[in-house]
Design an enzyme around this catalytic site. Structure first.
Site, PDB file in Angstrom:
ATOM      1  N   GLY A 119      27.019  29.398   1.692  1.00 56.03           N
ATOM      2  CA  GLY A 119      25.634  28.489   1.483  1.00 56.03           C
ATOM      3  C   GLY A 119      25.261  28.171   0.144  1.00 56.03           C
ATOM      4  N   SER A 124      32.878  27.626   0.987  1.00 55.96           N
ATOM      5  CA  SER A 124      33.108  29.007   1.420  1.00 55.96           C
ATOM      6  C   SER A 124      33.798  29.039   2.806  1.00 55.96           C
ATOM      7  CB  SER A 124      31.869  29.877   1.759  1.00 55.96           C
ATOM      8  OG  SER A 124      32.029  31.134   2.398  1.00 55.96           O
ATOM      9  N   ALA A 126      35.561  26.535   4.013  1.00 58.02           N
ATOM     10  CA  ALA A 126      36.914  25.804   4.056  1.00 58.02           C
ATOM     11  C   ALA A 126      37.950  26.774   3.336  1.00 58.02           C
ATOM     12  CB  ALA A 126      36.679  24.620   3.264  1.00 58.02           C
ATOM     13  N   ASP A 168      35.729  19.179   1.641  1.00 55.84           N
ATOM     14  CA  ASP A 168      36.060  20.537   1.215  1.00 55.84           C
ATOM     15  C   ASP A 168      37.179  20.932   1.437  1.00 55.84           C
ATOM     16  OD1 ASP A 168      33.062  20.421   0.685  1.00 55.84           O
ATOM     17  OD2 ASP A 168      32.847  22.043   1.756  1.00 55.84           O
TER      18      ASP A 168
END
Length: 332
Positions: A119, A124, A126, A168
């Site tokens: 967050g 994170s 990906a 990402d």
């Protein structure tokens, strides 16, 4: 025991590169995080964005073939069938590689250890999906190319983010900066090393809320929002030139102007603004929020790569919950 080779495009393409895949019982994958240098929010409206690989944070996955699928992670430990909604992106990645690698359904177990904060806009989900993909390839004795890895990661990202841009997924498997527009990614050359510090406010970013807010603003004050978004696109193009030219002062000026524009379209926060100010006061050449906004992180450009440690220390003293330093190496 060797698994049957399924008729699917991922496995077929990989098989051409690895003519006699040998299934192993265990394999590992490691994938780094990412940070958006410039272009967040504007990219949603067709403008370009630039993202950088962040090697100082990574997701590591060990994938094993069991009699029953299971997950061992910081969020959940147990059988996949009983996993909570929070790990749905992990299950999506496991399902994707199960089909692509020809594993038996319900036999894949993953152990996940990640230093990519959740967050915070550092990729994170990906990164975890990418590590699962690479671990699966290791187990199956296959080699997927970057387009195939991207597609498999996106299967997880769609669960995590609904309609992900793909930025990402492209950046976590790239070793160089990524220029991204209209779903297409290309490499950016770098003329000199750049030193950056990423600082965490300690609060999660609220990407969906920020995106919705920009949409409303775009309707209520169309001219202002459009001008800001278009200017962010211009600054992104200028950033690509500054990176290629090794022009640290210009890139810093661009970053700080971009933060002002992002603040104007209401995606910053008091905590983000405070860290940007602290970075500039501590000698950063430029600084801005990164990612969805309303929380999360800032990215600050140090005068030199050698100055990143001092800048990181200053940001910690200013209240950053965590800091990461990174050097973007020259490619020419």
């Amino acid at each position: 025991m060797n698994q049957p080779v399924p008729a699917n495009p991922f496995h077929t393409a990989a098989l051409r590169l690895s003519d006699a895949p040998t299934v192993r019982a265990e394999g590992e994958g490691r994938v780094h995080g990412k940070v958006i240098l410039i272009g967040e929010h504007a990219v949603v409206y067709g403008q370009p964005a630039i993202a950088l690989p962040v090697n100082s944070v990574e997701a590591a996955v060990t994938l094993r073939l069991f009699d029953a699928a299971r997950i061992d992670s910081d969020l959940y430990v147990g059988l996949s069938d009983a996993a909570p909604e929070e790990v749905a992106p992990v299950l999506a990645a496991v399902d994707a590689v199960t089909q692509a690698a020809g594993f038996e359904k319900g036999q894949v177990g993953v152990t996940i250890r990640s230093s990519v904060p959740v967050g915070r806009g550092l990729g994170s989900s990906a990164a975890v999906a990418g590590a699962i993909v690479d671990a699966a390839a290791s187990v199956a004795g296959l080699r997927w190319n970057d387009d195939e890895r991207y597609e498999l990661i996106q299967a997880s990202e769609r669960i995590a983010h609904g309609t992900p841009s793909g930025l990402d997924a492209r950046t976590v498997i790239s070793d160089h900066p990524v220029y991204f527009q209209h779903g297409q990614a290309s490499r950016i050359e770098v003329g000199t090393p750049f030193g950056f510090v990423i600082a965490d406010t300690g609060r999660p970013s609220f990407t969906a809320q920020a995106l919705a807010g920009v949409r409303v603003l775009h309707e209520l004050d169309h001219d202002m929002a459009t001008a800001a978004i278009n200017r962010l696109g211009e600054l992104t193009e200028a950033s690509r030139i500054a990176l290629a030219d090794g022009d640290v002062p210009t890139l810093g000026t661009i970053m700080t102007e971009a933060h002002g524009l992002l603040t104007r379209i209401d995606v910053s926060s008091a905590e983000l603004n405070d860290l940007v100010t602290a970075a500039l006061d501590a000698g950063a050449i430029g600084a801005k929020l990164t990612g969805g906004g309303l929380g999360g992180c800032i990215i600050a450009l140090a005068a030199t790569p050698q100055a990143t440690d001092a800048l990181a220390t200053a940001l910690t003293k200013a209240g950053a919950a965590d800091v990461w330093t990174m050097t973007l190496e020259a490619t020419r």
